[in-house]
Design a protein around this motif. Structure first.
Motif, PDB file in Angstrom:
ATOM      1  N   GLN A 273       0.819  -1.204   0.000  1.00  0.00           N
ATOM      2  CA  GLN A 273       0.000   0.000   0.000  1.00  0.00           C
ATOM      3  C   GLN A 273       0.854   1.255   0.000  1.00  0.00           C
ATOM      4  N   ALA A 274       1.900   1.266   0.824  1.00  0.00           N
ATOM      5  CA  ALA A 274       2.766   2.441   0.893  1.00  0.00           C
ATOM      6  C   ALA A 274       3.410   2.720  -0.456  1.00  0.00           C
ATOM      7  N   CYS A 275       3.871   1.667  -1.135  1.00  0.00           N
ATOM      8  CA  CYS A 275       4.488   1.850  -2.460  1.00  0.00           C
ATOM      9  C   CYS A 275       3.468   2.382  -3.466  1.00  0.00           C
ATOM     10  N   ALA A 276       2.243   1.858  -3.407  1.00  0.00           N
ATOM     11  CA  ALA A 276       1.215   2.315  -4.335  1.00  0.00           C
ATOM     12  C   ALA A 276       0.891   3.781  -4.102  1.00  0.00           C
ATOM     13  N   MET A 277       0.841   4.194  -2.847  1.00  0.00           N
ATOM     14  CA  MET A 277       0.567   5.600  -2.530  1.00  0.00           C
ATOM     15  C   MET A 277       1.679   6.497  -3.070  1.00  0.00           C
ATOM     16  N   GLU A 278       2.920   6.068  -2.893  1.00  0.00           N
ATOM     17  CA  GLU A 278       4.041   6.875  -3.372  1.00  0.00           C
ATOM     18  C   GLU A 278       4.068   6.920  -4.897  1.00  0.00           C
ATOM     19  N   MET A 279       3.770   5.788  -5.543  1.00  0.00           N
ATOM     20  CA  MET A 279       3.731   5.758  -7.000  1.00  0.00           C
ATOM     21  C   MET A 279       2.641   6.679  -7.552  1.00  0.00           C
ATOM     22  N   ALA A 280       1.577   6.878  -6.776  1.00  0.00           N
ATOM     23  CA  ALA A 280       0.495   7.760  -7.215  1.00  0.00           C
ATOM     24  C   ALA A 280       0.853   9.234  -7.082  1.00  0.00           C
ATOM     25  N   GLY A 281       1.959   9.534  -6.393  1.00  0.00           N
ATOM     26  CA  GLY A 281       2.406  10.914  -6.291  1.00  0.00           C
ATOM     27  C   GLY A 281       2.480  11.478  -4.891  1.00  0.00           C
ATOM     28  N   PHE A 282       2.045  10.702  -3.883  1.00  0.00           N
ATOM     29  CA  PHE A 282       2.055  11.211  -2.521  1.00  0.00           C
ATOM     30  C   PHE A 282       3.475  11.324  -1.966  1.00  0.00           C
ATOM     31  N   VAL A 283       3.714  12.368  -1.213  1.00  0.00           N
ATOM     32  CA  VAL A 283       4.927  12.480  -0.404  1.00  0.00           C
ATOM     33  C   VAL A 283       4.660  11.698   0.869  1.00  0.00           C
ATOM     34  N   MET A 284       5.475  10.689   1.152  1.00  0.00           N
ATOM     35  CA  MET A 284       5.221   9.825   2.294  1.00  0.00           C
ATOM     36  C   MET A 284       5.924  10.359   3.539  1.00  0.00           C
ATOM     37  N   HIS A 285       5.146  10.616   4.572  1.00  0.00           N
ATOM     38  CA  HIS A 285       5.670  11.043   5.856  1.00  0.00           C
ATOM     39  C   HIS A 285       6.005   9.801   6.687  1.00  0.00           C
TER      40      HIS A 285
END
Length: 449
Positions: free
Chosen positions: A109-121
């Motif tokens: 999930q974290a990788c998918a969120m980052e691939m979508a463009g999110f800056v991960m905190h």
């Protein structure tokens, strides 16, 4: 007065529709499926025949039914970058998303969120004491695998064990070598559930300009301090407040507030020497379990009452299981969701990232804990839910939902080009009732397949 709106059906269709209409939200707080199935169950063993089923082109050797056989946990939506891109698009620039996940599968999930463009905190962690391991006993497994004699192949501590008496053979001696060992993906006691925090980047040149333009992009620190506005700074570790968890932390003493003397580190850390003389240093002058440094949100009777009413858990609620990776007393009671999230925890997450007057989105509404938390915090909330049983419960729990949603009767089904035409209004719930307000619009159902 706050409002709660519900969009039944596939959340991707609802997201596309709202985005096309220019709807934007200030924050997303949600508990997506965890995808708690093995790689083999998800994709099949090497050489397995393709599973030719409806809406499956054979690309997956096997289709998963999800955790406890629930289809909503086996769709893979939580690891789909295209889904998170829709979440990204509906958020205002600078907006945040808090998304729970499984400790074993959350990396997808974290990788998918980052691939979508999110800056991960930094990942937030919810620490709890009620989970339990579910390991395979290595000693007993070897005994059962090697020994041809039926019965109990180990020394049992149970005086009334109904199985045959113990016995010893060469195979049993091999098993003795592995006494005290276990294996499996649930071998360790589960005690931490990840909550991933992502942020849509600013559209402006800096945070100040973004805040002024969009009204979002900063976190509410003072409103989320531990033990009130004058308490400690919020952290990315959150506790359930159980005695087991509190006992994990050592007994500590905190220094009293003081003033920085030039060139002297008065017990503070990380760059204290570089601070200007006269700077007020933080301190509380208290002592006790170091658990006091963190927020604590235990499950309450009210949390259980809503979960039982929704069918999430049974009446025999047992221990407040949080971890998804095993079937415990709650799960065996027949519940569809194996977790319960405290309303107070969801309130804290919502308050932390949502500006005053903001709109909160939960694309996996479930029993509506996010909506209840948003209402208590004074925020409007948009819910999306695909499971009929939860849609019906949400409508009962929040009667105001029916004031914002009209039920549609679909006709003129055009299966050839995967489209439906919505042509009339009805209180009946149909297969595509989630297309609640698309009167006169054609909907491309290929997006939903």
């Amino acid at each position: 007065m706050t409002s709660i709106t519900l969009h039944p059906g596939d959340n991707r269709a609802s997201l596309r529709r709202l985005i096309a209409r220019g709807v934007r939200v200030h924050s997303v707080v949600t508990d997506p499926p965890y995808g708690l199935v093995s790689i083999q169950k998800r994709f099949g063993k090497e050489g397995a025949a393709p599973a030719r089923r409806e809406k499956n082109d054979g690309s997956f050797a096997r289709l998963s039914g999800g955790f406890m056989g629930r289809k909503w946990d086996g769709t893979g939506i939580e690891r789909d970058p295209e889904f998170w891109k829709l979440i990204y698009d509906i958020l205002l620039p600078g907006g945040y998303v808090f998304a729970f996940s499984g400790s074993r599968t959350g990396h997808w999930q974290a990788c998918a969120m980052e691939m979508a463009g999110f800056v991960m905190h930094p990942m937030h962690g919810w620490c709890f004491g009620s989970g339990f391991p579910k390991a395979s006993n290595a000693e007993r497994a070897i005994d059962a695998h090697r020994c041809v004699r039926p019965g109990r192949h180990y020394e049992s501590a149970l005086p009334r064990d109904p199985r045959p008496d113990d016995h010893v053979c060469d195979s049993c001696e091999e098993g003795d070598y592995w006494e005290g060992w276990g294996y499996g993906t649930q071998t360790q006691k589960p005690a931490l559930e990840p909550i991933y925090l992502g942020q849509k980047p600013f559209s402006e040149k800096n945070g100040a300009a973004n805040l002024l333009k969009h009204g979002v992009g900063a976190m509410n620190i003072d409103g989320c301090r531990v033990n009130g506005r004058n308490g400690r700074h919020p952290s990315n570790l959150i506790l359930d407040g159980s005695p087991d968890v509190v006992a994990l932390f050592p007994y500590t003493k905190s220094g009293s507030p003081g003033v920085m003397r030039k060139g002297v580190n008065d017990g503070a850390c990380y760059g204290a020497e570089s601070r200007a003389a006269g700077t007020q240093m933080t301190g509380f002058g208290d002592e006790g379990s170091a658990a006091r440094f963190f927020h604590q949100f235990p499950l309450t009777d009210e949390d259980y009452a809503h979960a039982i009413a929704a069918g999430v858990i049974g009446e025999d609620r047992g221990a407040p299981l949080i971890y998804h990776g095993k079937a415990g007393k709650l799960d065996r009671a027949g519940g569809a969701h194996p977790t319960v999230k405290p309303i107070a925890l969801m309130q804290n997450l919502i308050r932390h990232i949502t500006p005053p007057g903001g709109i909160v989105l939960d694309p996996f509404a479930g029993s509506g804990t996010t909506a209840e938390a948003a209402r208590r915090e004074g925020f409007d909330c948009i819910l999306m839910e695909a499971e009929t049983e939860y849609v019906e419960f949400l409508e009962r729990r929040f009667p105001e939902i029916n004031e914002h949603n009209q039920k549609m009767l679909l006709s003129d089904e055009q299966l050839g080009d995967y489209s439906f035409t919505v042509c009339s209004i009805s209180k009946r719930k149909g297969l595509n009732s989630y297309l609640s307000d698309l009167i006169g619009e054609n909907v491309d159902l290929s997006d939903l397949m």
